[in-house]
Design an enzyme around this catalytic site. Sequence first.
Site, PDB file in Angstrom:
ATOM      1  N   HIS A  60       0.711  -1.335  -0.121  1.00  0.00           N
ATOM      2  CA  HIS A  60      -0.001  -0.155   0.038  1.00  0.00           C
ATOM      3  C   HIS A  60       0.819   1.309  -0.105  1.00  0.00           C
ATOM      4  O   HIS A  60       0.457   2.146  -0.503  1.00  0.00           O
ATOM      5  CB  HIS A  60      -0.933  -0.025   1.448  1.00  0.00           C
ATOM      6  CG  HIS A  60      -0.306   0.095   2.418  1.00  0.00           C
ATOM      7  ND1 HIS A  60       0.051   1.138   3.239  1.00  0.00           N
ATOM      8  CD2 HIS A  60       0.329  -0.922   3.305  1.00  0.00           C
ATOM      9  CE1 HIS A  60       0.469   0.972   4.285  1.00  0.00           C
ATOM     10  NE2 HIS A  60       0.869  -0.233   4.157  1.00  0.00           N
TER      11      HIS A  60
ATOM     12  N   ASP B  47       1.339   2.922  -3.328  1.00  0.00           N
ATOM     13  CA  ASP B  47       0.296   3.662  -3.803  1.00  0.00           C
ATOM     14  C   ASP B  47      -0.110   5.083  -2.869  1.00  0.00           C
ATOM     15  O   ASP B  47      -0.797   5.920  -3.436  1.00  0.00           O
ATOM     16  CB  ASP B  47      -0.983   3.070  -3.879  1.00  0.00           C
ATOM     17  CG  ASP B  47      -0.976   1.692  -4.774  1.00  0.00           C
ATOM     18  OD1 ASP B  47      -0.356   1.985  -5.837  1.00  0.00           O
ATOM     19  OD2 ASP B  47      -1.348   0.666  -4.453  1.00  0.00           O
ATOM     20  N   HIS B  48       0.669   5.095  -1.860  1.00  0.00           N
ATOM     21  CA  HIS B  48       0.075   6.177  -0.970  1.00  0.00           C
ATOM     22  C   HIS B  48       1.660   6.656  -0.335  1.00  0.00           C
ATOM     23  O   HIS B  48       1.937   6.290   0.768  1.00  0.00           O
ATOM     24  CB  HIS B  48      -0.696   5.645   0.273  1.00  0.00           C
ATOM     25  CG  HIS B  48      -1.042   6.927   1.171  1.00  0.00           C
ATOM     26  ND1 HIS B  48      -0.401   7.367   2.217  1.00  0.00           N
ATOM     27  CD2 HIS B  48      -2.296   7.230   1.395  1.00  0.00           C
ATOM     28  CE1 HIS B  48      -1.092   8.353   2.822  1.00  0.00           C
ATOM     29  NE2 HIS B  48      -2.264   8.195   2.202  1.00  0.00           N
ATOM     30  N   PHE B  49       2.177   7.329  -1.208  1.00  0.00           N
ATOM     31  CA  PHE B  49       1.723   7.953  -2.283  1.00  0.00           C
ATOM     32  C   PHE B  49       2.922   7.765  -3.464  1.00  0.00           C
ATOM     33  O   PHE B  49       4.098   7.213  -3.051  1.00  0.00           O
ATOM     34  CB  PHE B  49       1.701   9.533  -2.350  1.00  0.00           C
ATOM     35  CG  PHE B  49       0.814  10.151  -1.434  1.00  0.00           C
ATOM     36  CD1 PHE B  49      -0.420  10.074  -1.897  1.00  0.00           C
ATOM     37  CD2 PHE B  49       1.171  10.521  -0.134  1.00  0.00           C
ATOM     38  CE1 PHE B  49      -1.422  10.805  -0.803  1.00  0.00           C
ATOM     39  CE2 PHE B  49       0.331  10.957   0.803  1.00  0.00           C
ATOM     40  CZ  PHE B  49      -1.179  11.145   0.444  1.00  0.00           C
TER      41      PHE B  49
ATOM     42  N   VAL C 149       4.209   7.093   2.611  1.00  0.00           N
ATOM     43  CA  VAL C 149       3.641   7.443   3.788  1.00  0.00           C
ATOM     44  C   VAL C 149       2.814   6.589   4.361  1.00  0.00           C
ATOM     45  O   VAL C 149       1.842   6.177   3.672  1.00  0.00           O
ATOM     46  CB  VAL C 149       3.244   9.030   3.741  1.00  0.00           C
ATOM     47  CG1 VAL C 149       2.728   9.364   5.205  1.00  0.00           C
ATOM     48  CG2 VAL C 149       4.185   9.882   3.162  1.00  0.00           C
TER      49      VAL C 149
END
Lengths: 131, 158
Positions: free
Chosen positions: B30, B33-35, B40
């Site tokens: 994840h 994708d973040h970011f 983060v």
Amino acid sequence: MPTADEIYTKVRDTLVDALGVDDDEVTPEATLVGDLGAESIDFLDIVFRLEKNFSIKIPRGELFPESLAADQTLVKDGVVTPQGIAELRTRMSHADIDKFAKNPKVENIQELFTVQMIVNFVQKKLAGGAA
Amino acid sequence: MRWFWIDRFVEFNRGETARAIKNVTLAEDHLHDHFPGYPVMPCSLIIEGMAQTGGILLAEKLNFESLVVMAKIPKAVFHSWACPGDTLVYDAKILDAREDGGIVECTARIGERPVAEAEYVFACLPNSQSKTACQENFLKTMQLLGAGDVGPAAAGPN
């Protein structure tokens, strides 16, 4: 024993914290669900905060009675029966049952839950014994 | 993705406080994708990590006899962020506990730097076999993975 004004102010602050509303939205007549947007889980939060803020113990179901509508002797065809009204008077002496009795539809039960009802409950609780 | 957002308890004072840690790693999907290009830890997952720390603390106090469900977050404030390589330290403290629920206060920090603080309302629902299966599995799996062995990994369980 705090004064009525002190109790009201503390109840208002409790609801501001629990429901995230502005203090000017909290009026004595305001209903918790309709006016202040409370959901069922908020009732648990409100009970916790009242216990802490007033140093009182509130047994489950004492402030907000549960499962009233499930009892068929108390509610019939969506209307609270005379027996149900009597039950409400016993279990919720802190609420304005007279007003509710004029239009005792089951969906109106939540209108009993007003800011003033909580203030009445706390006053009776602080005066000693069950509300 | 496995829904474990704490790696280990490092302190557990029954019915009062608990401390758990979460090591943030670049291997977590994840974070890519973040970011993209700037990983983060999402705030929602820090909220979940604190909730798992506090929820297990409360459930243990109640002897795991009811289903402890996070019902409401009356307050959550974020002060900073967590990146790969950071160790988040979650501290939970029970403010109130009763048969139908409890209030738990949690904080998250990295070293001395505050990351987040939140207050949780947990509801305790009656046990029923079908509903508790997930929670039991969650706890048993955590136990198998050693997350419930309170203490630093290097030193072994205390």
